[in-house]
Design an enzyme around this catalytic site. Structure first.
Site, mmCIF file in Angstrom:
data_model
loop_
_atom_site.group_PDB
_atom_site.id
_atom_site.type_symbol
_atom_site.label_atom_id
_atom_site.label_comp_id
_atom_site.label_asym_id
_atom_site.label_seq_id
_atom_site.Cartn_x
_atom_site.Cartn_y
_atom_site.Cartn_z
ATOM 1 N N TYR A 156 0.807 -1.220 0.000
ATOM 2 C CA TYR A 156 0.000 0.000 0.000
ATOM 3 C C TYR A 156 0.846 1.278 0.000
ATOM 4 O O TYR A 156 0.561 2.192 -0.768
ATOM 5 C CB TYR A 156 -0.985 0.005 1.163
ATOM 6 C CG TYR A 156 -2.307 -0.645 0.839
ATOM 7 C CD1 TYR A 156 -2.517 -1.295 -0.361
ATOM 8 C CD2 TYR A 156 -3.362 -0.615 1.729
ATOM 9 C CE1 TYR A 156 -3.717 -1.893 -0.665
ATOM 10 C CE2 TYR A 156 -4.575 -1.217 1.441
ATOM 11 C CZ TYR A 156 -4.738 -1.854 0.232
ATOM 12 O OH TYR A 156 -5.934 -2.440 -0.067
ATOM 13 N N GLU A 163 1.196 6.185 -7.133
ATOM 14 C CA GLU A 163 0.102 7.077 -7.501
ATOM 15 C C GLU A 163 0.544 8.531 -7.426
ATOM 16 O O GLU A 163 0.170 9.345 -8.272
ATOM 17 C CB GLU A 163 -1.101 6.826 -6.596
ATOM 18 C CG GLU A 163 -1.757 5.498 -6.871
ATOM 19 C CD GLU A 163 -2.658 5.034 -5.743
ATOM 20 O OE1 GLU A 163 -2.826 5.788 -4.756
ATOM 21 O OE2 GLU A 163 -3.179 3.919 -5.845
#
Length: 190
Positions: A156, A163
């Site tokens: 994550y 991102e």
């Protein structure tokens, strides 16, 4: 003739499990196809495969992410016992990044960060859907349970980093495009 007894897997108490198993199986097949396709393409074509990753697997990726919206319905209706808010945030993030950002900007689709992001997403989803699919039918493997519970911890933060890099690329390209629109570069004729 008396009432016909349904097979065990069609009885009401098993319908939910059969539906969830099929849903998880379909999702697992989709995400494992994407991951396998990306891996084979990378070993076959090397760095050149990264450039057209989105063109090669983008449709299946969008399909899998669209179908994953059913998970919100599963949680809301009570078919799946999970927390709604974390899943809503995860799916919203992925849908926005995939459909709004990546799909809309062709010049950024060929960046390495798209390939990295897709690898992370599919790796997590392959483990998650495998674990969920097997747990629905009562099968438990210690290694798979451990992977399902711990793999997200290192992945994550890497997804967030990827991102962030993607949004940086996206922002830089959109500014460059706007500047070129305002101040077009004229080529000299020889």
């Amino acid at each position: 003739m008396g009432p016909v007894e349904l097979p065990a897997w069609l009885q009401p108490r098993y319908r939910k499990n059969a539906y969830l198993f099929i849903y998880y199986l379909i999702q697992f097949c989709g995400h494992s196809w994407i991951f396998t396709n990306m891996t084979v393409r990378f070993f076959s074509f090397g760095k050149d495969s990264v450039v057209d990753t989105f063109y090669a697997i983008g449709l299946v990726m969008r399909l899998c992410q669209s179908v994953s919206l059913l998970e919100l319905l599963h949680i809301y209706v009570g078919i799946e016992s999970d927390h709604l808010l974390p899943r809503l945030l995860q799916l919203t993030e992925r849908i926005i990044i995939l459909f709004v950002v990546i799909t809309s900007q062709e010049e950024v689709q060929e960046k390495y960060v798209v390939c990295v992001l897709f690898i992370f997403w599919n790796l997590l989803d392959m483990v998650r859907y495998t674990y969920s699919m097997l747990s629905v039918i009562g099968i438990s493997y210690a290694v798979l349970t451990w992977l399902s519970q711990t793999l997200w911890m290192p992945i994550y933060p890497l997804c967030v980093l990827a991102e962030g890099m993607y949004f940086t690329y996206s922002h830089l390209y959109s500014e460059r495009r706007d500047i070129l629109r305002v101040f077009p570069i004229k080529k000299k004729k020889m």
